[in-house]
Design an enzyme around this catalytic site. Structure first.
Site, short mmCIF file in Angstrom:
data_model
loop_
_atom_site.label_atom_id
_atom_site.label_comp_id
_atom_site.label_asym_id
_atom_site.label_seq_id
_atom_site.Cartn_x
_atom_site.Cartn_y
_atom_site.Cartn_z
N ASN A 139 0.79 -1.23 0.00
CA ASN A 139 0.00 0.00 0.00
C ASN A 139 0.83 1.28 0.00
O ASN A 139 0.28 2.37 -0.16
CB ASN A 139 -0.96 0.01 1.19
N GLN A 178 -5.09 -3.39 -2.16
CA GLN A 178 -4.69 -2.41 -3.18
C GLN A 178 -4.70 -3.01 -4.59
O GLN A 178 -4.76 -2.29 -5.57
CB GLN A 178 -3.28 -1.88 -2.87
N ALA A 199 -13.54 -3.12 -0.27
CA ALA A 199 -14.40 -2.36 -1.20
C ALA A 199 -13.97 -0.91 -1.31
O ALA A 199 -14.12 -0.28 -2.37
CB ALA A 199 -15.85 -2.42 -0.71
N THR A 236 -26.18 -8.38 11.71
CA THR A 236 -27.03 -8.24 10.52
C THR A 236 -26.18 -7.83 9.32
O THR A 236 -25.32 -6.96 9.43
CB THR A 236 -28.12 -7.17 10.79
N CYS A 319 -2.87 6.08 7.51
CA CYS A 319 -2.96 5.82 8.96
C CYS A 319 -1.64 6.14 9.65
O CYS A 319 -1.63 6.63 10.77
CB CYS A 319 -3.42 4.40 9.24
N1 PLP Z 1 -4.63 -3.42 3.98
C1 PLP Z 1 -4.15 -2.56 3.06
C2 PLP Z 1 -3.09 -3.00 2.11
C3 PLP Z 1 -4.64 -1.26 3.00
O1 PLP Z 1 -4.15 -0.40 2.09
C4 PLP Z 1 -5.65 -0.86 3.93
C5 PLP Z 1 -6.17 0.52 3.94
O2 PLP Z 1 -5.52 1.47 3.75
C6 PLP Z 1 -6.10 -1.80 4.86
C7 PLP Z 1 -5.58 -3.07 4.85
C8 PLP Z 1 -7.14 -1.45 5.89
O3 PLP Z 1 -8.37 -1.27 5.31
P1 PLP Z 1 -9.62 -0.76 6.14
O4 PLP Z 1 -9.21 0.55 6.71
O5 PLP Z 1 -10.70 -0.65 5.11
O6 PLP Z 1 -9.92 -1.75 7.17
#
Ligand code: PLP
Length: 379
Positions: A139, A178, A199, A236, A319
């Protein structure tokens, strides 16, 4: 605004929203209810799961719908039986790293091009190793990992274990968050036991994901309750979310080749028009990922200066950026602290046009030029 951060989030496309809308309003029924309108909703939900599954060469019954990729990654690790050894790639997303660390997981090294160090992987697999987690595409760099080669190594180890009477399971998990948008994924061809889908990265809704689970893998639920999703994810069902996810995947598959060509072309344009950078992700990368390093410049300041000019880019994972943490991915590929501080991630996507790409190159060049002048390093 020129949005160049599609790895962080993608907008829900109009067609996806249109497909979802009736399931918020008219077809709002709980799919577990006994009356006919609810049964129709349950049927549509099942069909949508079938579409998502089909896109990766699987069946609806192989998918556990989750509230995003983080949950799917966490769920995948419940396949580990007590005392099992876990391996994960050191460049994994935190949702894999953190859960792997909780299971006393061991990190596998990457080479300086971001690809898995297969020799290091082989050296670290022991008879206790039960799960190996390697994302399909990273990512932060977009690096596409050679999963078929990893699967082949795993197959050989399984044969050897069988010969020696070692009964420990050895599973391959991959986070394809990704990659789903830009790679043709087939779980059987890749030899994957567990696959995470998201998604939110394919122009579908946020908070919706799925875990593909091969029929011979046993998981433990993270939530218990009504027993939905084969008892592995009670609660649900998020019907509009899953309908939207299915539509988004359908659209992504339909435009896969066209999009790859389009992004590869835009990537070439950007790389030829931008000035004074070092390209970090040179090869083995998704077509929409460009990671640049401007030596001696603070990329976090660049992000801020570019935002003032209506351009959204990133320094790495959203993040990590929000926590002010230095990228563990760029560190893993051997970049110095100064290079990491000067690195910018540009991820192209459906909100862009070719005109925007030229415009972005012009503005980024200008902002970098001004910044270099300000700090007195420009020649
Ligand atoms: N894994 C990868 C490679 C990601 O790029 C991301 C989000 O940036 C995630 C996991 C986490 O996804 P989510 O925040 O939708 O749980």
């Amino acid at each position: 605004m020129i949005y160049l951060d599609h790895a962080a989030a993608t907008p829900v496309s109009k067609k996806v929203l249109e497909a979802m809308t009736p399931y918020f309003t008219d077809d709002f029924f709980n799919p577990s209810a006994a009356y006919l309108p609810a049964k129709k909703v349950a049927h549509d939900y099942g069909e949508a799961k079938g579409i998502i599954a089909h896109a990766i060469g699987a069946k609806a019954s192989d998918l556990i719908i989750t509230a995003g990729a983080t949950e799917a990654n966490n769920l995948a690790f419940t396949a580990i039986k007590q005392g099992g050894h876990v391996l994960y790639l050191e460049t994994e997303h935190d949702s894999v790293r953190r859960v792997a660390e909780n299971c006393s997981g061991e990190a596998v090294k990457v080479l300086d091009n971001g690809l898995i160090d297969l020799a290091n992987l082989k050296a670290k697999i022991s008879d206790e190793t039960q799960l190996i987690s390697i994302s399909l595409a990273n990512n932060e760099l977009g690096t596409i990992q050679p999963l078929a080669e990893v699967a082949q190594i795993i197959r050989e180890i399984k044969i050897d274990r069988m010969k020696r009477g070692v009964k420990t399971q050895l599973l391959l998990h991959s986070d394809a968050s990704q990659a789903l948008n830009l790679l043709d994924i087939n779980v059987a061809r890749l030899g994957i036991d567990l696959l995470t889908l998201n998604a939110a990265k394919v122009y579908g809704p946020k908070g919706v994901g799925a875990l593909y689970v091969s029929h011979d893998v046993r998981l433990k639920p993270l939530t218990v309750g009504g027993g939905q999703e084969n008892g592995l994810r009670s609660g649900t069902e998020n019907v509009p979310g899953v309908i939207g996810f299915a539509k988004a995947i359908e659209i992504a598959k339909e435009h896969l080749n066209g999009n790859r060509k389009k992004y590869a072309n835009w990537r070439r344009i950007l790389l030829s028009e931008l000035q004074g950078y070092e390209l970090i992700n040179k090869k083995h990368t998704l077509d929409n990922f460009i990671v640049l390093c401007y030596n001696g410049i603070d990329a976090e300041r660049l992000v801020f200066l570019l935002e003032e000019k209506d351009i959204c880019v990133a320094t790495g994972a959203a993040c990590a950026a929000s926590k002010g943490v230095r990228s563990h991915v760029l560190k893993a590929i051997g970049l110095s602290d100064e290079q990491i501080a000067g690195s910018l991630r540009i991820t192209l996507g459906e909100t862009n046009t070719e005109e925007q790409i030229h415009e972005a190159a012009r503005i980024i060049n200008q902002v970098v030029h001004d910044e270099k002048e300000r700090i007195g390093g420009y020649e």
